[in-house]
Design a protein around this motif. Sequence first.
Motif: not given
Length: 340
Positions: A16, A21-22, A25, A27-29, A33, A36, A40-41, A44
């Motif tokens: 991150a 990113v946080s 975020t 974790s969502l990648v 999810s 995102v 951004t995906r 990451v």
Amino acid sequence: MPNKKKPRKVTLLDVAEHAGVSRATASLVLRGSKLVADKTRQQVLASMEALGYVYNRAAANLRAQKSHTIGLVVTDITNPFFAELAVCIEAALENLDYTVMLCNSRDNLDKQDRLLRVLSGHMVDGIVICPAQGSTSNTIQTLKQWQIPVVLVARYIEGSTIDYAGADNILGASMAVDHLVSKGHTRIAFLGGVSDSSARNERQTGYQEALQRHNLAFDPTLSVTSPVSRQGGFDALTYLLDQPDPPTAAVCFNDVVAFGAMLGLQARNLTPGIDFSIIGFDDIADAALVRPALTTIAIKPQEIGEAATSLLLNRLQNPDRDHLRSVLKPHLVVRESTSA
């Protein structure tokens, strides 16, 4: 010698920070999810690759109490019906990021119990099972106590309130008898299958009801159980041909038994479809390829597999709903193994 420290493992927080990113975020990648943004995906994912980040799925499963693994227990993986069923279920679940653990009970209760304990130990999210011969509602009750969602496939268990996917066996066997009677046969056997299988009991019921509908007496000597194999079909057909008043046609428990029965005819220099009529059940791929091509009742293992998968996924989403049954309508496929 200098004490070499073990390199620190790259964490999701490192990823991150590298990506700007946080951690949430990042974790969502990981979870795929759609919240995102694509840019951004990609950012990451590039950081994961640059840092050599390895996702620890086992730890994530432990935290979430999810394994993304489904147990599939069949009675005989050498039976093409179950092979086709397994391929369909695996393909459907793979698209949803589930791994299938395939188990073969060999129709043995003790082995089935061991397999179910192993699957429970692996924290599977659910189980699709064709229950072994002699299974009772106690087997399913144990799984319920372990809080593992279960779907029965091809065979059901009397007295159990559990999701089930299978074919209308009574209708299928009735259609088979109707076809043979239309060809002029009156001495029709029912061949193969084990005595306490729900599938065989239903098919025998359809066979007997159709005989009664055509004013033909049911002769119990023409209903012969056997292992669900080519050898079983061969032996059962040989036994019938040695009787004082042998049949002229047979409805077989499944296509594999029918293949064995045709070999039994050929061993007596009889030609299936000319000297004796044979109907199978399942319509596995080989039914159209054997010679003569097998007339059969098609119940489409692919469709049963799809129905079982759908029931299980629905159960995972709605664990407290009432149990459902998905009973698919079969149809007759006429080929070369039946005649007047």
